[in-house]
Design an enzyme around this catalytic site. Structure first.
Site, mmCIF file in Angstrom:
data_model
loop_
_atom_site.group_PDB
_atom_site.id
_atom_site.type_symbol
_atom_site.label_atom_id
_atom_site.label_comp_id
_atom_site.label_asym_id
_atom_site.label_seq_id
_atom_site.Cartn_x
_atom_site.Cartn_y
_atom_site.Cartn_z
ATOM 1 N N SER A 84 0.775 -1.126 0.125
ATOM 2 C CA SER A 84 0.076 0.084 0.006
ATOM 3 C C SER A 84 0.808 1.320 0.149
ATOM 4 C CB SER A 84 -0.877 -0.238 1.219
ATOM 5 O OG SER A 84 -1.802 1.082 1.102
ATOM 6 N N LYS A 118 -3.468 9.767 -8.174
ATOM 7 C CA LYS A 118 -3.959 8.650 -7.627
ATOM 8 C C LYS A 118 -5.353 8.415 -8.101
ATOM 9 C CE LYS A 118 -3.894 6.741 -2.970
ATOM 10 N NZ LYS A 118 -5.377 6.232 -3.094
#
Length: 676
Positions: A84, A118
């Site tokens: 992550s 993102k």
């Protein structure tokens, strides 16, 4: 806070975060917003740093996502772990990230970074052997994901075969649903009274987990790729030394790569890119919840390595959460053109993403039951897809006991006719309902439909009140003497409106099908139906099997369309439109004069934009809403928007409207007037 108090809170937070991880990663059905989740994780991280003795390797701060506990697809172990990202929420935290890099490398910056949007979607891993795709899988907990190969292959831009790549290769990216596809999907689900998706990320995750790939294929998913797992070192040995170069390498190998990435030097340079992109966030065709900042030099990645959860060389710099708390004051019910009754929440006004929000759709009965929302509740609102105000969740902890349940009316709020209930959908069956007539005419005249300029809501209301029109076919029987004398309607205005109505007869089958509001038929499906059947007569005689052959048509939609096509009232409406001279043939394709070219339009043109788009498509071009490196030309009208700036940055050629028509003439041998 004492150690025992901290221990108790840490355990509470871990249980809470694990629960929300499961909702988010496994069920694709989160109960809280990303911002709320980030706050919980941040609180846990701060407590673990303050009380190091409470740290644990099984803490959510040391893990990624959630293992697919009850997977409906085969679990697969990733050859290399998928990590992550840690988050930064302001410039100070971004600066702290750079300072950690300086300390770890033992040298001062500034360093070069690659900055990428993102994209808010679902992380996936594609595994290739000898250039052949073996499988594709979701991230899962970072070590074990779910195989979703067949569903991934419904995304046409994902390559099945590669040339000139390492023997074993992992390519990482994000599957997402464009905002336009998300809004269209929710509209269809709402119309059927089904549960809608809260945001494009959930819609993408739910679509990728469908057991039937045919359903996934109709959802309009897209993918973007940005990283390698296995095979990265071999690619580096070929001379790819930076993340910026790696993105170019991925594009050369045929992978879709999100076009808006940039290089920046130092935290200050990253901040400048971040602020620029934050302003342009809502112009993107996808949801982005921040930017990803990566050290550009790949060799430094190995020096810095990873924590248990995330790389030390990259960070997600999140955009501010655009959510507001307010109260639901009341609920009113509106009747749409199909007779469907929709609840609309009246809110205490709040300012959200540049505009005041005082009303919010509550969609249907399923949505209200799922939220357990009541009049008087405090709610958290945001803009779904950055466009439509929506309730994110009910703040039940703030209830006082005075809240009231939402009661559905038994009769139509517009005409008083008793409502019918079809599953979770309430409908007014009265064909003479004034609200249904008003909405049907308003939609018919709208810009993307028949584009009758000057026929606004107030005028439609007056025409209905005076009995001058009862349905859309009556528009073509209006005379100047009918209009002159209506409020704010002089002789010149009447002539202009009648000219617009006359011109609308030539819009073609595609626009007409969209204008008539067939169930489940938006712009894309109207285009597909027109291309498949060619004229209205053939469509009226279509069978269920023929409708199912049309791209984007599922069984429920096909049956609903067929029922409408066989309806005597609909056939009579079509007959009267034809008698009035409305064209019911698909516009001539015009050959392949512009085949292979992609156009984007910005600014105001002398002709209606939808007309120009339709012309370009008829000549074989693709028309999109956003500029990318794949754009062939940006057509620039008066008062252009941010697309022009983006085109210049990407080196995309621009055309004035006049230059566009000269290009069309050169390619077709006809003037624009002959082509329209």
């Amino acid at each position: 806070m004492t150690l025992e108090e901290a221990r108790k809170r840490v355990n509470e937070l871990r249980d809470l975060i694990r629960y929300h991880n499961y909702r988010y990663y496994v069920l694709a059905d989160p109960e809280i917003s990303d911002a709320e989740y980030d706050r919980l994780l941040r609180e846990l991280k701060e407590l673990e740093e303050r009380f190091p003795e409470l740290k644990s390797p099984d803490s959510p701060t040391e893990q990624v996502g959630a293992r697919p506990l009850e997977a409906t697809f085969r679990p697969v172990r990733h050859p290399t772990r998928m990590y992550s990202l840690d988050n930064a929420f302001n410039f100070d935290e971004l600066k702290a990230f750079e300072e950690r890099i300086e300390r770890a490398l033992g040298r001062e910056g500034p360093f070069a970074y690659t900055v990428e949007h993102k994209v808010d979607g679902l992380s996936v891993n594609l595994y290739y052997e000898d250039g052949v795709l073996v499988y594709g899988a979701t991230r899962g907990d970072g070590e074990v994901g779910e195989e979703v190969t067949q569903n991934l292959l419904t995304i046409p831009t994902i390559p099945r075969r590669l040339k000139g790549v390492p023997e074993r290769l992992e390519v990482r990216g994000e599957v997402y649903m464009p905002v336009e596809a998300f809004l269209r999907l929710n509209e269809e689900l709402e119309e059927r009274g089904e549960r809608i998706f809260k945001n494009p990320r959930n819609a993408a995750a739910g679509s990728l987990r469908q057991k039937d790939p045919r359903i996934t294929a109709k959802r309009g998913l897209r993918a973007t790729f940005y990283a390698l797992g296995l095979g990265l070192e071999e690619v580096e040995r070929e001379g790819v030394a930076t993340q910026f170069a790696l993105l170019h390498w991925l594009k050369e190998k045929g992978f879709p790569v999100e076009h808006g990435y940039a290089r920046a030097v130092g935290a200050e340079g990253v901040e400048a890119v971040y602020q620029d992109w934050l302003k342009k966030r809502r112009a993107l065709p996808f949801e982005a919840d921040g930017v990803v900042v990566k050290l550009d030099e790949l060799a430094l990645w190995r020096e810095l390595g990873y924590t248990a959860r995330a790389p030390r060389f990259a960070i997600a710099y999140k955009f501010p959460a655009e959510e507001k708390e307010t109260r639901l004051l009341d609920v009113v019910f509106q009747v749409g053109r199909t007779g469907r009754v929709t609840p609309v929440g009246i809110l205490e006004p709040v300012f959200l993403e540049g505009s005041e929000v005082s009303r919010v759709t509550l969609h249907n009965e399923s949505y209200i039951e799922e939220l357990d929302i009541r009049i008087g509740d405090w709610v958290l609102v945001h803009k779904a897809g950055g466009v439509i105000p929506e309730v994110l969740r009910v703040l039940k902890e703030r209830r006082t006991g005075e809240e009231r349940p939402i009661r559905w009316p038994e009769t139509c709020p517009e005409c008083g006719h008793r409502l019918l209930k079809e599953g979770k959908v309430h409908r007014c069956p009265n064909p003479l309902c004034p609200a249904k007539r008003f909405e049907a005419i308003r939609h018919f005249a709208s810009r993307k439909a028949m584009d009758i300029q000057g026929l606004g809501e107030k005028l439609i209301e007056r025409l209905l009140e005076k009995g001058l029109v009862k349905d859309v076919a009556d528009l073509y029987r209006l005379r100047k003497e009918d209009l002159v004398g209506l409020e704010r309607m002089g002789e010149k205005s009447a002539q202009n409106l009648l000219r617009q109505i006359e011109e609308s007869k030539r819009r073609g089958l595609e626009r007409l099908l969209y204008a008539l509001g067939l169930p489940g038929v938006g712009e894309v499906l109207a285009r597909n139906l027109a291309a498949r059947f060619g004229n209205m007569d053939r469509l009226l005689e279509a069978s269920l099997e023929e409708l199912l052959e049309v791209e984007e048509v599922g069984e429920l939609t096909a049956r609903a369309i067929l029922e409408t096509l066989k309806d005597p009232a609909f056939r009579d409406l079509v007959r009267r439109l034809k008698e009035a001279g409305v064209e019911m043939e698909a516009k001539e394709k015009g050959g392949e004069a512009l085949k292979g070219l992609t156009f984007v339009i910005t600014g105001e043109l002398s002709r209606p934009r939808e007309e120009v788009k339709a012309l370009l498509r008829r000549l074989g071009a693709k028309v999109t809403d956003s500029v990318s490196r794949k754009t062939s030309y940006l057509v620039v009208g008066e008062n252009p928007g941010s697309k022009l700036e983006k085109a210049r940055a990407l080196g995309v050629p621009t055309l004035t409207e006049e230059e566009l028509y000269r290009l069309l003439e050169a390619r077709t041998g006809k003037k624009a007037e002959e082509l329209v």
